[in-house]
Design a protein around this motif. Sequence first.
Motif, PDB file in Angstrom:
ATOM      1  N   GLY A  50       1.423  51.030  69.274  1.00 25.66           N
ATOM      2  CA  GLY A  50      -0.284  50.586  68.411  1.00 25.66           C
ATOM      3  C   GLY A  50      -0.194  51.626  68.455  1.00 25.66           C
ATOM      4  N   THR A  51      -0.282  52.542  69.687  1.00 26.87           N
ATOM      5  CA  THR A  51      -1.554  54.123  69.608  1.00 26.87           C
ATOM      6  C   THR A  51      -1.365  55.272  68.565  1.00 26.87           C
ATOM      7  N   THR A  52      -2.246  55.509  68.405  1.00 26.33           N
ATOM      8  CA  THR A  52      -1.951  56.669  67.260  1.00 26.33           C
ATOM      9  C   THR A  52      -2.168  58.005  67.794  1.00 26.33           C
ATOM     10  N   TYR A  53      -1.070  59.170  68.134  1.00 25.86           N
ATOM     11  CA  TYR A  53      -0.950  60.026  68.982  1.00 25.86           C
ATOM     12  C   TYR A  53      -1.094  61.613  68.092  1.00 25.86           C
ATOM     13  N   ASN A  54      -0.968  62.320  68.569  1.00 26.81           N
ATOM     14  CA  ASN A  54      -1.012  63.674  67.157  1.00 26.81           C
ATOM     15  C   ASN A  54      -0.291  64.904  68.369  1.00 26.81           C
ATOM     16  N   VAL A  55       0.941  64.915  67.539  1.00 23.36           N
ATOM     17  CA  VAL A  55       2.095  65.470  68.306  1.00 23.36           C
ATOM     18  C   VAL A  55       2.331  66.983  67.938  1.00 23.36           C
ATOM     19  N   THR A  56       1.914  68.028  68.812  1.00 29.88           N
ATOM     20  CA  THR A  56       1.243  69.420  69.236  1.00 29.88           C
ATOM     21  C   THR A  56       2.341  70.253  69.680  1.00 29.88           C
ATOM     22  N   ASP A  57       2.394  71.447  69.570  1.00 36.74           N
ATOM     23  CA  ASP A  57       3.229  72.555  70.232  1.00 36.74           C
ATOM     24  C   ASP A  57       4.895  72.347  70.247  1.00 36.74           C
ATOM     25  N   LEU A  58       5.145  71.524  69.219  1.00 36.89           N
ATOM     26  CA  LEU A  58       6.997  71.027  68.573  1.00 36.89           C
ATOM     27  C   LEU A  58       7.977  71.860  69.207  1.00 36.89           C
ATOM     28  N   GLY A  59       8.588  72.248  69.519  1.00 38.95           N
ATOM     29  CA  GLY A  59       9.157  73.301  70.192  1.00 38.95           C
ATOM     30  C   GLY A  59      10.598  72.586  70.274  1.00 38.95           C
ATOM     31  N   GLU A  60      11.462  74.303  70.985  1.00 39.88           N
ATOM     32  CA  GLU A  60      12.703  73.782  71.146  1.00 39.88           C
ATOM     33  C   GLU A  60      13.030  72.835  71.957  1.00 39.88           C
ATOM     34  N   SER A  61      12.065  72.647  73.698  1.00 38.20           N
ATOM     35  CA  SER A  61      12.567  72.200  74.341  1.00 38.20           C
ATOM     36  C   SER A  61      10.764  71.503  75.585  1.00 38.20           C
ATOM     37  N   SER A  62       9.914  71.210  74.532  1.00 32.51           N
ATOM     38  CA  SER A  62       9.358  71.045  75.094  1.00 32.51           C
ATOM     39  C   SER A  62       7.913  70.640  73.354  1.00 32.51           C
ATOM     40  N   ALA A  63       7.021  69.782  73.694  1.00 35.97           N
ATOM     41  CA  ALA A  63       6.015  69.183  72.748  1.00 35.97           C
ATOM     42  C   ALA A  63       4.737  68.709  73.621  1.00 35.97           C
ATOM     43  N   ALA A  64       3.736  68.868  72.862  1.00 36.74           N
ATOM     44  CA  ALA A  64       2.505  68.278  73.469  1.00 36.74           C
ATOM     45  C   ALA A  64       2.168  67.042  72.427  1.00 36.74           C
ATOM     46  N   ALA A  65       1.175  65.923  72.811  1.00 33.21           N
ATOM     47  CA  ALA A  65       0.756  65.385  71.914  1.00 33.21           C
ATOM     48  C   ALA A  65      -1.273  64.882  72.707  1.00 33.21           C
ATOM     49  N   THR A  66      -1.770  64.487  72.164  1.00 33.48           N
ATOM     50  CA  THR A  66      -2.677  64.071  72.628  1.00 33.48           C
ATOM     51  C   THR A  66      -2.911  61.799  71.148  1.00 33.48           C
ATOM     52  N   TRP A  67      -4.077  61.642  72.050  1.00 31.17           N
ATOM     53  CA  TRP A  67      -4.712  61.121  71.604  1.00 31.17           C
ATOM     54  C   TRP A  67      -6.248  60.325  72.336  1.00 31.17           C
ATOM     55  N   VAL A  68      -6.737  60.027  71.780  1.00 28.93           N
ATOM     56  CA  VAL A  68      -8.245  59.440  71.768  1.00 28.93           C
ATOM     57  C   VAL A  68      -8.245  57.863  72.569  1.00 28.93           C
ATOM     58  N   ASN A  69      -8.778  57.408  73.136  1.00 29.42           N
ATOM     59  CA  ASN A  69      -8.935  55.888  73.987  1.00 29.42           C
ATOM     60  C   ASN A  69     -10.319  56.229  73.661  1.00 29.42           C
ATOM     61  N   GLU A  70     -10.704  55.188  72.814  1.00 31.49           N
ATOM     62  CA  GLU A  70     -12.127  54.458  71.744  1.00 31.49           C
ATOM     63  C   GLU A  70     -13.063  54.084  72.879  1.00 31.49           C
ATOM     64  N   SER A  71     -12.971  53.986  74.483  1.00 30.56           N
ATOM     65  CA  SER A  71     -13.392  53.247  75.237  1.00 30.56           C
ATOM     66  C   SER A  71     -13.039  53.372  76.816  1.00 30.56           C
ATOM     67  N   ALA A  72     -13.278  54.807  76.536  1.00 28.04           N
ATOM     68  CA  ALA A  72     -12.697  55.010  78.526  1.00 28.04           C
ATOM     69  C   ALA A  72     -13.558  54.609  78.960  1.00 28.04           C
ATOM     70  N   ARG A  73     -14.032  54.980  80.312  1.00 28.23           N
ATOM     71  CA  ARG A  73     -14.768  54.084  82.007  1.00 28.23           C
ATOM     72  C   ARG A  73     -14.664  55.988  82.219  1.00 28.23           C
ATOM     73  N   TYR A  74     -16.419  55.667  82.136  1.00 23.93           N
ATOM     74  CA  TYR A  74     -17.211  56.974  82.340  1.00 23.93           C
ATOM     75  C   TYR A  74     -17.798  56.792  83.883  1.00 23.93           C
ATOM     76  N   THR A  75     -18.165  57.630  84.722  1.00 20.76           N
ATOM     77  CA  THR A  75     -19.072  57.038  86.133  1.00 20.76           C
ATOM     78  C   THR A  75     -19.469  58.211  87.177  1.00 20.76           C
ATOM     79  N   GLU A  76     -20.465  57.814  87.625  1.00 20.15           N
ATOM     80  CA  GLU A  76     -21.227  58.839  88.399  1.00 20.15           C
ATOM     81  C   GLU A  76     -21.965  58.403  89.708  1.00 20.15           C
ATOM     82  N   THR A  77     -22.052  58.630  89.611  1.00 20.27           N
ATOM     83  CA  THR A  77     -22.485  58.499  91.940  1.00 20.27           C
ATOM     84  C   THR A  77     -23.042  58.932  91.932  1.00 20.27           C
ATOM     85  N   LEU A  78     -24.653  57.999  92.882  1.00 16.62           N
ATOM     86  CA  LEU A  78     -26.377  58.814  93.348  1.00 16.62           C
ATOM     87  C   LEU A  78     -25.986  58.290  94.300  1.00 16.62           C
ATOM     88  N   GLY A  79     -26.133  58.701  95.689  1.00 12.88           N
ATOM     89  CA  GLY A  79     -25.685  59.008  96.756  1.00 12.88           C
ATOM     90  C   GLY A  79     -27.401  58.562  97.612  1.00 12.88           C
TER      91      GLY A  79
END
Length: 262
Positions: A50-79
């Motif tokens: 159900g998730t769309t991946y963009n497959v790149t650098d597909l070679g003879e024995s390796s490959a890479a893929a990226t996908w976008v999390n539209e609502s990823a959580r980011y945080t910042e800490t204030l001391g």
Amino acid sequence: MQRRAATVSVAVFLLLAAGAYSYIGVAQQPDIELSDPDYKVSTGETTIEGTTYNVTDLGESSAAATWVNESARYTETLGANDTVTYQGDNYTVVIPDQEEYEAFELREVQEVDRPTVEDNGTTYVIVEEDGERRLVERDEYLDEPTVHQFEVGDRFERPDNDNETRVAAVTESEVTVEWFAPRTNELSFDEGENTTVGETPYLAHFPGDGTMELTTDYADYESDAAAQRTFHERMNGLWGIVILSGMAASLLVMLAFMPSRY
């Protein structure tokens, strides 16, 4: 007689070496063939679980893929006691003592626009009026600082951040704020290695036709991989016969033609 026996032995060793070498030349390594891979993908976009991946650098024995999390959580800490910018001004993070840490304050950082002196640990501001100088305690000279109060769940603006940011948690030593925004994630695949896609670990295989196959049937892959290992072990054994037979033949030739002492 000695040389005749050596000649026969050399011929036998050479025949062994030639036979082994000939077999090495015609032997073919068994391929790994997945009977029913879960996915077979090529370069470009593909959908897995159900998730769309963009497959790149597909070679003879390796490959890479990226996908976008539209609502990823980011945080910042204030001391506690950190100086932060809020609505264009500088404030100090103050976390008051409390039974359950759910609130904090931002207190304005005030700057004195006149010279100051220290006396017995107290800061005084030098004020000149009508040609006369007098010393005024810093706290008396300054107006009451602006204070902003926040609790967990309140909105909290951050500079250079257009996302809706809220207070996520407060402890006695720090404040955590959070926001949600898109994030690009990366995956890497290698022949025979597992990569977790979504929540499922898949084993990757590269059949050599410009595609990548993903499977959860590890036994299917391992049976072919075991056949390949057996093939390599046998090839190594044959090379050993070639090398040892050649060395033995050379040694016999040298010994047969050594001059006799008698």
